[in-house]
Design a protein around this motif. Structure first.
Motif, PDB file in Angstrom:
ATOM      1  N   GLU A 364     -90.260 -10.535 110.623  1.00 48.92           N
ATOM      2  CA  GLU A 364     -91.674 -10.556 111.016  1.00 48.92           C
ATOM      3  C   GLU A 364     -91.891 -11.566 112.145  1.00 48.92           C
ATOM      4  OE1 GLU A 364     -96.115 -11.219 109.047  1.00 48.92           O
ATOM      5  OE2 GLU A 364     -94.319 -11.264 107.775  1.00 48.92           O
ATOM      6  N   ARG A 365     -91.232 -12.707 112.068  1.00 52.81           N
ATOM      7  CA  ARG A 365     -91.351 -13.697 113.145  1.00 52.81           C
ATOM      8  C   ARG A 365     -90.804 -13.140 114.449  1.00 52.81           C
ATOM      9  NH1 ARG A 365     -89.795 -17.204 108.997  1.00 52.81           N
ATOM     10  NH2 ARG A 365     -87.618 -17.235 109.693  1.00 52.81           N
ATOM     11  N   LEU A 366     -89.683 -12.407 114.355  1.00 49.34           N
ATOM     12  CA  LEU A 366     -89.134 -11.800 115.559  1.00 49.34           C
ATOM     13  C   LEU A 366     -90.124 -10.799 116.154  1.00 49.34           C
ATOM     14  CD1 LEU A 366     -85.419 -11.097 114.547  1.00 49.34           C
ATOM     15  CD2 LEU A 366     -86.196 -12.582 116.406  1.00 49.34           C
ATOM     16  N   SER A 367     -90.727  -9.986 115.296  1.00 51.86           N
ATOM     17  CA  SER A 367     -91.684  -8.996 115.768  1.00 51.86           C
ATOM     18  C   SER A 367     -92.881  -9.648 116.428  1.00 51.86           C
ATOM     19  CB  SER A 367     -92.133  -8.118 114.605  1.00 51.86           C
ATOM     20  OG  SER A 367     -93.068  -7.170 115.017  1.00 51.86           O
ATOM     21  N   ASN A 368     -93.352 -10.753 115.829  1.00 54.80           N
ATOM     22  CA  ASN A 368     -94.527 -11.445 116.382  1.00 54.80           C
ATOM     23  C   ASN A 368     -94.229 -12.195 117.659  1.00 54.80           C
ATOM     24  OD1 ASN A 368     -96.085 -10.551 114.242  1.00 54.80           O
ATOM     25  ND2 ASN A 368     -95.789 -12.406 113.025  1.00 54.80           N
ATOM     26  N   SER A 369     -92.941 -12.414 117.920  1.00 57.63           N
ATOM     27  CA  SER A 369     -92.576 -13.153 119.144  1.00 57.63           C
ATOM     28  C   SER A 369     -92.582 -12.262 120.371  1.00 57.63           C
ATOM     29  CB  SER A 369     -91.179 -13.777 118.977  1.00 57.63           C
ATOM     30  OG  SER A 369     -90.166 -12.774 118.962  1.00 57.63           O
ATOM     31  N   LEU A 370     -92.698 -10.939 120.163  1.00 52.46           N
ATOM     32  CA  LEU A 370     -92.695 -10.026 121.304  1.00 52.46           C
ATOM     33  C   LEU A 370     -94.026 -10.109 122.051  1.00 52.46           C
ATOM     34  CD1 LEU A 370     -91.107  -6.889 119.578  1.00 52.46           C
ATOM     35  CD2 LEU A 370     -89.978  -8.446 121.176  1.00 52.46           C
ATOM     36  N   PRO A 371     -93.984  -9.980 123.363  1.00 51.41           N
ATOM     37  CA  PRO A 371     -95.237 -10.006 124.136  1.00 51.41           C
ATOM     38  C   PRO A 371     -96.080  -8.765 123.859  1.00 51.41           C
ATOM     39  CG  PRO A 371     -93.376  -9.411 125.542  1.00 51.41           C
ATOM     40  CD  PRO A 371     -92.791  -9.827 124.225  1.00 51.41           C
ATOM     41  N   ASP A 372     -97.379  -8.912 123.948  1.00 45.51           N
ATOM     42  CA  ASP A 372     -98.282  -7.775 123.727  1.00 45.51           C
ATOM     43  C   ASP A 372     -98.130  -6.749 124.829  1.00 45.51           C
ATOM     44  OD1 ASP A 372     -99.259  -8.950 121.458  1.00 45.51           O
ATOM     45  OD2 ASP A 372    -100.837 -10.037 122.544  1.00 45.51           O
TER      46      ASP A 372
END
Length: 372
Positions: A364-372
């Protein structure tokens, strides 16, 4: 969707757990992972009993077996008996051990001075034959390319054969030999390991074999976030060992468990003082006594070193648990650098649950680290 390796092995989570303890193997398998029994130290008769017990306790869920059939060892091809191998152990080694014990207040023992040659791999074919009479779903080999009879038996019975490697060139050789699964094991790992770190080794191996077979990451992995990091690098899952040594089900000697719980990641060393090949274990007076560059004795080759070491280490473990200070200074066991994160005794099932939760949080942290 489940990862492909989960579908292949019929598991819920791609966490493979190596252990010499049948209770750990069954607990991990029942919790949705994949237990792997380290079988080298068993006689064929003992192994049959252990596997019967596992069969009764996993209720058809998948588990595997790990053997050590080294590519190189003293007396290979000579079909020597244990006594014939023992005759190749110079007397000065027994004298050296007696002196080491005496320095630690331990009197010489009248029991047999030499253990069996199980690490020679001489019993590998017999153990494999026993294993194939049980519903195992994986057979793994350490210390070199699996012997032809293991690869052939795997193909004949539809059972994948795995191999542990510590260098990318070893992985290429394993794939060429016909193995079905690679365990890329970094130097952080407990037991026999190479010199390359997990963070470097895993992507090197993945690139070198170009997707030929699945790759499990190993070496210092004791949390789900570490596992997630390896999967992010391209691994299909994790192969773990050390983390199970402090579970409630493990058969780890009691004093050694206490040493594990107190140890930092800097309290391990690659030493050949137990088997004759570099294996990561807890630093102790025993490991230091076999460092020739620091004034210690040069270890004997495999399996001669284990033949002189194992009977002594077993006696040391008993005395250490009884409070003998000299034995406590000598006590050691195979464990990886992840021991610094192993600070509590838990049920194996809880360790699996924590792995899953930690893994999901990391992804989840990896997913949230992606730019919008």
């Amino acid at each position: 969707m489940k990862p492909a390796i989960c579908e292949q092995f019929g598991i819920d989570f791609p966490l493979f757990a190596f252990s010499h303890c049948r209770d750990v193997v069954a607990a991990v398998t029942n919790a949705g992972g994949f237990g792997v029994l380290g079988a080298t130290a068993y006689t064929p008769e003992m192994l049959d009993q252990e596997l019967l017990w596992i069969d009764e306790h996993v209720h058809g869920k998948p588990y595997g077996l790990d053997l050590i059939v080294p590519a190189k060892f003293e007396g290979k091809g000579e079909k020597l008996s244990d006594s014939a191998l023992a005759s190749r152990i110079p007397s000065e080694y027994r004298n050296y051990i007696d002196e080491l014990l005496a320095k630690h207040g331990i009197e010489p023992d009248e029991s047999p001075r030499t253990g069996s040659s199980l690490l020679s791999g001489n019993t590998g074919q017999d153990l494999l034959q026993v294993a194939m009479s049980h519903p195992i779903k994986l057979i793994a080999n350490a210390l070199g390319v699996p012997p032809d009879y293991m690869i052939e038996a795997g193909k004949e019975n539809g059972i994948p054969v795995a191999a542990l490697v510590g260098a990318k060139e070893h992985a290429v050789k394993q794939v060429q030999a016909g193995v079905d699964l690679i365990v890329a094991q970094g130097t952080e790992a407990g037991g026999h390991c190479g010199e390359v770190t997990t963070l470097v080794l895993v992507p090197e191996v993945i690139e070198a074999i170009e997707g030929a077979v699945p790759v499990l990451a190993a070496g210092g992995i004791v949390t789900g976030r570490q596992m997630a990091g390896c999967v992010a690098m391209g691994a299909d899952g994790a192969w773990t060992g050390s983390v199970w040594l402090t579970t409630e089900e493990a058969e780890t000697p009691p004093y050694t468990v206490q040493k594990f719980l107190q140890a930092s990641s800097r309290d391990t060393i690659r030493s050949a003082g137990r088997t004759g090949k570099p294996a990561r274990q807890l630093v102790s007076d025993w490991t230091q006594a076999w460092l020739p560059n620091d004034g210690g004795q040069r270890p004997l080759p495999l399996p001669l070193q284990s033949m002189v070491a194992e009977p002594v280490i077993r006696r040391v473990d008993v005395l250490a648990s009884q409070g003998h200070p000299g034995a406590q200074a000598l006590a050691t066991y195979f464990v990886g650098q992840g021991v610094g994160l192993m600070n509590k005794v838990k049920p194996a099932r809880e360790v699996v649950r924590e792995f899953i939760e930690d893994y999901l949080s990391a992804t989840e942290r990896l997913s949230n680290s992606l730019p919008d």
